[in-house]
Design a protein around this motif. Structure first.
Motif, PDB file in Angstrom:
ATOM      1  N   GLU A  17       0.825  -1.206   0.000  1.00  0.00           N
ATOM      2  CA  GLU A  17       0.000   0.000   0.000  1.00  0.00           C
ATOM      3  C   GLU A  17       0.862   1.259   0.000  1.00  0.00           C
ATOM      4  N   THR A  18       1.991   1.216   0.681  1.00  0.00           N
ATOM      5  CA  THR A  18       2.890   2.377   0.700  1.00  0.00           C
ATOM      6  C   THR A  18       3.483   2.622  -0.676  1.00  0.00           C
ATOM      7  N   SER A  21       0.640   3.989  -2.860  1.00  0.00           N
ATOM      8  CA  SER A  21       0.205   5.348  -2.542  1.00  0.00           C
ATOM      9  C   SER A  21       1.220   6.399  -2.969  1.00  0.00           C
TER      10      SER A  21
END
Length: 305
Positions: A17-18, A21
């Motif tokens: 997710e990092t 994003s």
């Protein structure tokens, strides 16, 4: 250049997710130990636990019955332990060198999320791997890089402050002394087959600070397979620089310092007269009964290179 980052402290879901994003793209899980973030502006990023057995287990369906239950429990226990001491690794796609700084927001976001690198634990022998594409595949070019890295190794270890945890493990060993003597001999003028054969005779392992197996496998896969039984060797026309620490937990850390130190090797590999002079001097050191026992070569290299 390809970049690989090894670190701990985050789940694979949080890492994915990092990356998504900060860089965009779409997360595609393959197993509990392997994800990908695909369709970013730079290409596809692989995220995986650096443990081949668990990755292979994660791809397989468990059998039914008692044996399947045993396998599931064993995998859960081993996976829980591995995630405490084995790093997750982000394998970036090849990126134009003048765009490497565009990875820095991802690195900063991972640090803020809790990523822990080499210095966070005495057992975290985690690395930053740099895989620069070669300018060409001529034998003289390949030998130039091997020679330049050989004479620069002691200085690189000192300048990079390589963590003791990484030096005591086998992952980033220098080339053996006899091989260094061979390739630093001014009369050593191998053709491609001999260059590969000599390398394999002394370095039939991925555990070298500058691993040449990927490029040699790209040039002659059969020759490398006969000498090295390791399915992790990935053929590509690039070097595999495994030496630097991954200090992702340290505020402000990014790729720039280690890339700038690598450029010393690049410049030396491209300067034949200077490289020949340093090889002769280094070979003289290696010919001494105790070699560079007192560690003076790093000073000599820094002064004369």
């Amino acid at each position: 250049m390809g970049v690989e980052l090894e670190f701990s402290g985050l789940t694979i879901e949080r890492i994915s997710e990092t990356v998504r994003s900060t860089l965009g793209g779409e997360i595609r899980p393959a197993s509990a130990y392997e994800h990908a973030v695909v369709d970013t502006p730079w290409g596809d990023f692989a995220i995986e636990l650096d443990y081949a057995y668990l990755k292979e287990r994660g791809r397989r369906e468990n059998d039914d019955g008692l044996w399947g239950d045993v396998e599931r429990v064993s995998e859960d226990l081993l996976g829980a332990l591995a995630k405490r001491v084995v790093p997750f690794e982000i394998v970036c796609p090849p990126i134009a060198i003048d765009r490497l700084h565009e990875l820095h927001p991802m690195i900063a976001a991972l640090r803020e999320a809790g990523a822990r690198g080499t210095g966070a634990s005495a057992v975290y022998a985690f690395g930053l791997h740099l895989n620069p594409e070669l300018p060409d595949l001529e034998t003289t070019t390949l030998l130039g890089y091997i020679r330049a890295f050989t004479v620069a190794y002691d200085w690189l270890v000192r300048a990079s402050a390589i963590d003791i945890s990484r030096r005591v493990f086998p992952y980033i060993q220098p080339y053996p002394r006899e091989y260094a003597r061979l390739i630093c001999d001014p009369d050593y003028r191998p053709d491609r087959d001999r260059l590969i054969d000599d390398y394999l005779a002394h370095n039939a392992s991925r555990n070298r600070a500058l691993d040449m197996l990927p490029v040699f496998a790209h040039l002659d896969a059969e020759r490398v397979r006969k000498a090295v039984d390791d399915h992790l060797v990935s053929a590509r026309p690039a070097l595999h620089h495994r030496l630097p620490n991954c200090e992702i937990e340290r505020p402000g850390w990014d790729l720039a310092p280690d890339w700038n130190r690598w450029l010393v090797v690049e410049e030396l590999a491209a300067d034949a007269p200077r490289l020949d002079r340093l090889c002769r001097a280094y070979r003289d050191v290696l010919e001494q009964p105790m070699g560079d026992w007192f560690g003076g070569w790093a000073d000599t290299f820094e002064r004369d290179a």
